[in-house]
Design an enzyme around this catalytic site. Sequence first.
Site, PDB file in Angstrom:
ATOM      1  N   LYS A  61     -17.376  19.137   7.974  1.00  0.00           N
ATOM      2  CA  LYS A  61     -17.315  20.078   6.849  1.00  0.00           C
ATOM      3  C   LYS A  61     -18.141  21.329   7.119  1.00  0.00           C
ATOM      4  CE  LYS A  61     -16.391  16.546   3.363  1.00  0.00           C
ATOM      5  NZ  LYS A  61     -16.829  15.899   2.091  1.00  0.00           N
ATOM      6  N   HIS A 125       0.751   1.672   3.973  1.00  0.00           N
ATOM      7  CA  HIS A 125       0.088   0.718   4.856  1.00  0.00           C
ATOM      8  C   HIS A 125       1.155   0.024   5.688  1.00  0.00           C
ATOM      9  CE1 HIS A 125      -4.194   0.881   4.232  1.00  0.00           C
ATOM     10  NE2 HIS A 125      -4.056   0.831   2.921  1.00  0.00           N
ATOM     11  N   ILE A 127       2.580  -2.799   5.764  1.00  0.00           N
ATOM     12  CA  ILE A 127       3.682  -3.494   5.095  1.00  0.00           C
ATOM     13  C   ILE A 127       4.779  -2.520   4.679  1.00  0.00           C
ATOM     14  CG2 ILE A 127       2.612  -3.369   2.787  1.00  0.00           C
ATOM     15  CD1 ILE A 127       3.695  -6.210   2.302  1.00  0.00           C
ATOM     16  N   TYR A 129       5.399   0.521   6.156  1.00  0.00           N
ATOM     17  CA  TYR A 129       6.040   1.118   7.337  1.00  0.00           C
ATOM     18  C   TYR A 129       7.070   0.168   7.943  1.00  0.00           C
ATOM     19  CZ  TYR A 129       1.688   3.747   6.793  1.00  0.00           C
ATOM     20  OH  TYR A 129       0.636   4.464   6.285  1.00  0.00           O
ATOM     21  N   ASP A 155       0.765  -1.555  12.384  1.00  0.00           N
ATOM     22  CA  ASP A 155      -0.504  -0.974  12.812  1.00  0.00           C
ATOM     23  C   ASP A 155      -0.722  -1.062  14.317  1.00  0.00           C
ATOM     24  OD1 ASP A 155      -1.286  -0.179  10.307  1.00  0.00           O
ATOM     25  OD2 ASP A 155      -2.672  -1.828   9.957  1.00  0.00           O
TER      26      ASP A 155
END
Length: 374
Positions: A61, A125, A127, A129, A155
């Site tokens: 940042k 998440h 599941i 995808y 994943d």
Amino acid sequence: MAGPLAGLRIVELAGIGPGPFAAMMLADHGAEVIRVDRPGARIDPRDPLTRSRRLINVNLKSPEGIELVRKLVAGADGLIEGYRPGVTERLGLGPEVLCAANPKLVYGRMTGWGQFGPYSQAAGHDINYIALSGALHTYGRAGEKPTPPINMIGDFGGGGMMLAFGMVSALLHAAKTGQGQIIDAAMTDGAAALNAMIWGFRANGIWSDDRGTNMLDTGTHFYDTYETSDGKWISLGSIEPQFYAELRQRAGLADDKDFDAQMDRKAWGPLKDKLTALFLTKTRDEWCALMEMTDVCFAPVLSMAEAPLHPHNVERRTFLDIDGVIQPAPAPRYSATVTDTPVMTRATSTDAVLADFGVDAATVASLRAAGAIA
């Protein structure tokens, strides 16, 4: 680190799941991976996904922190980031900026939905995808709802491993041509690619969309798991005729004519009932004594506590104990470029990393005073 990727330097913008898995794979095989995390962030020293890293805490940042990351990436071969599309651009760390400064850079982007498409800005998440890719529909038993195979397919298989493959492919291209490129690794794409063989089966008319009715999805009696008398489980994969014959011989079924109908779909249910009753007559160890290490295509279903202790895994060192943490060893193996044993990442190495990139002590002190680094 030793290994076939020794000499490569990768900057990893800290994330969770598939991005760190891809970075772990590169580090396992010899790449130097520098993980850039926010100030105050700590790595769990028990987490294999973050092993073998050099860790630097940078405030993304702050303008000084952004400039510092640009300097790191300018001296790197690759970058891994797992933010939503557009986030690194807003930070001033997008591919247009970083690739202009380092034309050989391989810029790896890990997302669920990809860099473009109607879903690209939506949260998701594993599941979700694998659901959109068509993969999730194939997992589960007949008459039951789809069952996600934890988060292996999206994943890690379709995500992190696909990104690692893409990174290595693009790094090879960059070494030949001097041209880097951007990798759009989407878990939806990767999960779809992992299902390539099933799409082939479907095209040939040997795969049904009716879940749990096919050869590889627990529809058959000869490719499934079975409970044993001690409440444990074994697995069968006796597909080919010679393996099926071996199963019948060792299970005492050679003379049971019902089992002649191996490929008769109408017989699969009744034959599965027979095998279910049969396997309940002995313990798992007793079945192992009859079938393990034979051409039945058999293995006990081991728990995570049991797997590291099995003689096959022990001999191959499939699992390692690193600082008291049991974890899978790097894979695959090489005949010439043998990989080092991974090390668990415990402490930051900010000053050492910056020194390696030519940042002098006075500049490090000013960056710390400005809050750009921890």
